[in-house]
Design a protein around this motif. Structure first.
Motif, PDB file in Angstrom:
ATOM      1  N   ASP A 178       0.741  -1.444   0.113  1.00 30.17           N
ATOM      2  CA  ASP A 178       0.039  -0.245  -0.043  1.00 30.17           C
ATOM      3  C   ASP A 178       0.731   1.239  -0.024  1.00 30.17           C
ATOM      4  O   ASP A 178       0.242   2.348   0.033  1.00 30.17           O
ATOM      5  CB  ASP A 178      -0.830   0.092   1.213  1.00 30.17           C
ATOM      6  CG  ASP A 178      -0.398  -0.019   2.445  1.00 30.17           C
ATOM      7  OD1 ASP A 178       0.983   0.148   2.494  1.00 30.17           O
ATOM      8  OD2 ASP A 178      -1.023  -0.267   3.548  1.00 30.17           O
ATOM      9  N   GLY A 179       2.138   1.127   0.083  1.00 26.83           N
ATOM     10  CA  GLY A 179       3.107   2.481  -0.057  1.00 26.83           C
ATOM     11  C   GLY A 179       3.375   2.880   1.319  1.00 26.83           C
ATOM     12  O   GLY A 179       4.072   3.996   1.390  1.00 26.83           O
ATOM     13  N   ALA A 222      -4.517  21.200   7.818  1.00 27.38           N
ATOM     14  CA  ALA A 222      -4.857  19.946   8.252  1.00 27.38           C
ATOM     15  C   ALA A 222      -3.467  19.327   8.115  1.00 27.38           C
ATOM     16  O   ALA A 222      -2.898  19.250   7.007  1.00 27.38           O
ATOM     17  CB  ALA A 222      -5.882  19.367   7.372  1.00 27.38           C
ATOM     18  N   CYS A 223      -3.167  18.472   9.113  1.00 25.58           N
ATOM     19  CA  CYS A 223      -1.904  17.809   9.138  1.00 25.58           C
ATOM     20  C   CYS A 223      -2.170  16.212   8.751  1.00 25.58           C
ATOM     21  O   CYS A 223      -3.183  15.830   9.261  1.00 25.58           O
ATOM     22  CB  CYS A 223      -1.008  17.938  10.271  1.00 25.58           C
ATOM     23  SG  CYS A 223      -0.654  19.487  10.733  1.00 25.58           S
ATOM     24  N   ARG A 231      -0.601   7.852   5.142  1.00 24.80           N
ATOM     25  CA  ARG A 231      -1.740   7.417   4.426  1.00 24.80           C
ATOM     26  C   ARG A 231      -2.446   8.323   3.798  1.00 24.80           C
ATOM     27  O   ARG A 231      -3.482   8.365   3.213  1.00 24.80           O
ATOM     28  CB  ARG A 231      -2.912   6.467   5.131  1.00 24.80           C
ATOM     29  CG  ARG A 231      -2.179   5.349   5.461  1.00 24.80           C
ATOM     30  CD  ARG A 231      -3.084   4.256   6.154  1.00 24.80           C
ATOM     31  NE  ARG A 231      -2.421   3.040   6.620  1.00 24.80           N
ATOM     32  CZ  ARG A 231      -2.229   1.955   5.817  1.00 24.80           C
ATOM     33  NH1 ARG A 231      -2.296   2.275   4.602  1.00 24.80           N
ATOM     34  NH2 ARG A 231      -1.649   0.979   6.189  1.00 24.80           N
ATOM     35  N   GLY A 232      -2.199   9.959   4.105  1.00 28.36           N
ATOM     36  CA  GLY A 232      -3.040  10.737   3.725  1.00 28.36           C
ATOM     37  C   GLY A 232      -4.267  11.160   4.433  1.00 28.36           C
ATOM     38  O   GLY A 232      -4.998  12.118   3.886  1.00 28.36           O
ATOM     39  N   VAL A 275       2.948  13.131  11.195  1.00 22.08           N
ATOM     40  CA  VAL A 275       2.623  14.193  10.334  1.00 22.08           C
ATOM     41  C   VAL A 275       3.633  14.121   9.194  1.00 22.08           C
ATOM     42  O   VAL A 275       4.858  14.516   9.447  1.00 22.08           O
ATOM     43  CB  VAL A 275       2.654  15.505  10.880  1.00 22.08           C
ATOM     44  CG1 VAL A 275       2.454  16.629   9.756  1.00 22.08           C
ATOM     45  CG2 VAL A 275       1.384  15.430  11.737  1.00 22.08           C
ATOM     46  N   ARG A 276       3.308  13.930   7.896  1.00 21.64           N
ATOM     47  CA  ARG A 276       4.141  13.944   6.836  1.00 21.64           C
ATOM     48  C   ARG A 276       3.648  14.483   5.635  1.00 21.64           C
ATOM     49  O   ARG A 276       4.322  14.722   4.415  1.00 21.64           O
ATOM     50  CB  ARG A 276       4.632  12.614   6.530  1.00 21.64           C
ATOM     51  CG  ARG A 276       5.242  11.609   7.335  1.00 21.64           C
ATOM     52  CD  ARG A 276       6.725  12.413   7.676  1.00 21.64           C
ATOM     53  NE  ARG A 276       7.562  11.751   8.596  1.00 21.64           N
ATOM     54  CZ  ARG A 276       7.565  12.211   9.690  1.00 21.64           C
ATOM     55  NH1 ARG A 276       6.884  13.377  10.338  1.00 21.64           N
ATOM     56  NH2 ARG A 276       8.455  11.709  10.467  1.00 21.64           N
TER      57      ARG A 276
END
Length: 162
Positions: free
Chosen positions: A5-6, A114-115, A119-120, A155-156
């Motif tokens: 799933d990355g 929004a952080c 997975r987004g 958070v990415r």
């Protein structure tokens, strides 16, 4: 699982992360590059040689966290947007996540965003502290976002909410 799933597993992440002791001492790079691909610009961008020389252009980056001062020069050099700097010493309640950002429009300093996690999915709110856009960054902005300390390793990315 990264190959399905990355998204890296906790075990895959732990292999790449600095120790808690190092995180508590100030800004430090986190490289979330897990696949052996022909890529090495991060090594050449690090003036302190904290990113070790690659044995092979397909090697996964290895960081000497003791040499890293969190300067952020390597962030925009990564074509995979896989390099972040985290700073748990930013304030009593907040940490900084310094990340690459290639979407338009750019957020504004002071804006609440929004952080997002790997997975987004939204995991918290953050405040944009700084935005750097320099010619040498090749159109990759470097954005600093203040987040709750407990979210610094989650958070990415961000989503502009206004």
């Amino acid at each position: 699982m990264l190959d399905k799933d990355g998204v890296p597993t906790k075990e895959e992440l732990l292999k790449q992360l600095p120790s808690e002791e190092r995180l508590d001492r100030g800004p430090v790079v986190v490289i979330e590059c897990f696949q052996e691909i022909p890529c090495d610009p991060c090594y050449y961008s690090c003036r302190r040689r904290a990113i070790r020389e690659f044995a092979d252009i397909n090697s996964i980056p290895i960081v000497d966290f003791e040499r890293c001062n969190g300067c952020t020069l390597c962030i925009s050099s990564c074509p995979g947007l896989a390099i972040f700097v985290v700073d748990k010493t930013y304030s009593e309640e907040s940490a900084l996540v310094i990340m690459p950002y290639e979407l338009l429009p750019l957020p504004e300093e002071g804006e609440e965003v929004a952080c997002l996690d790997r997975r987004g999915e939204e995991v918290c709110k953050g405040r944009v502290v700084n935005i750097r856009t320099r010619k040498m960054q090749d159109k990759t902005a470097v954005i600093s976002v203040a987040v709750p300390k407990e979210m610094v390793m989650e958070v990415r990315n961000i989503r502009v909410t206004s």
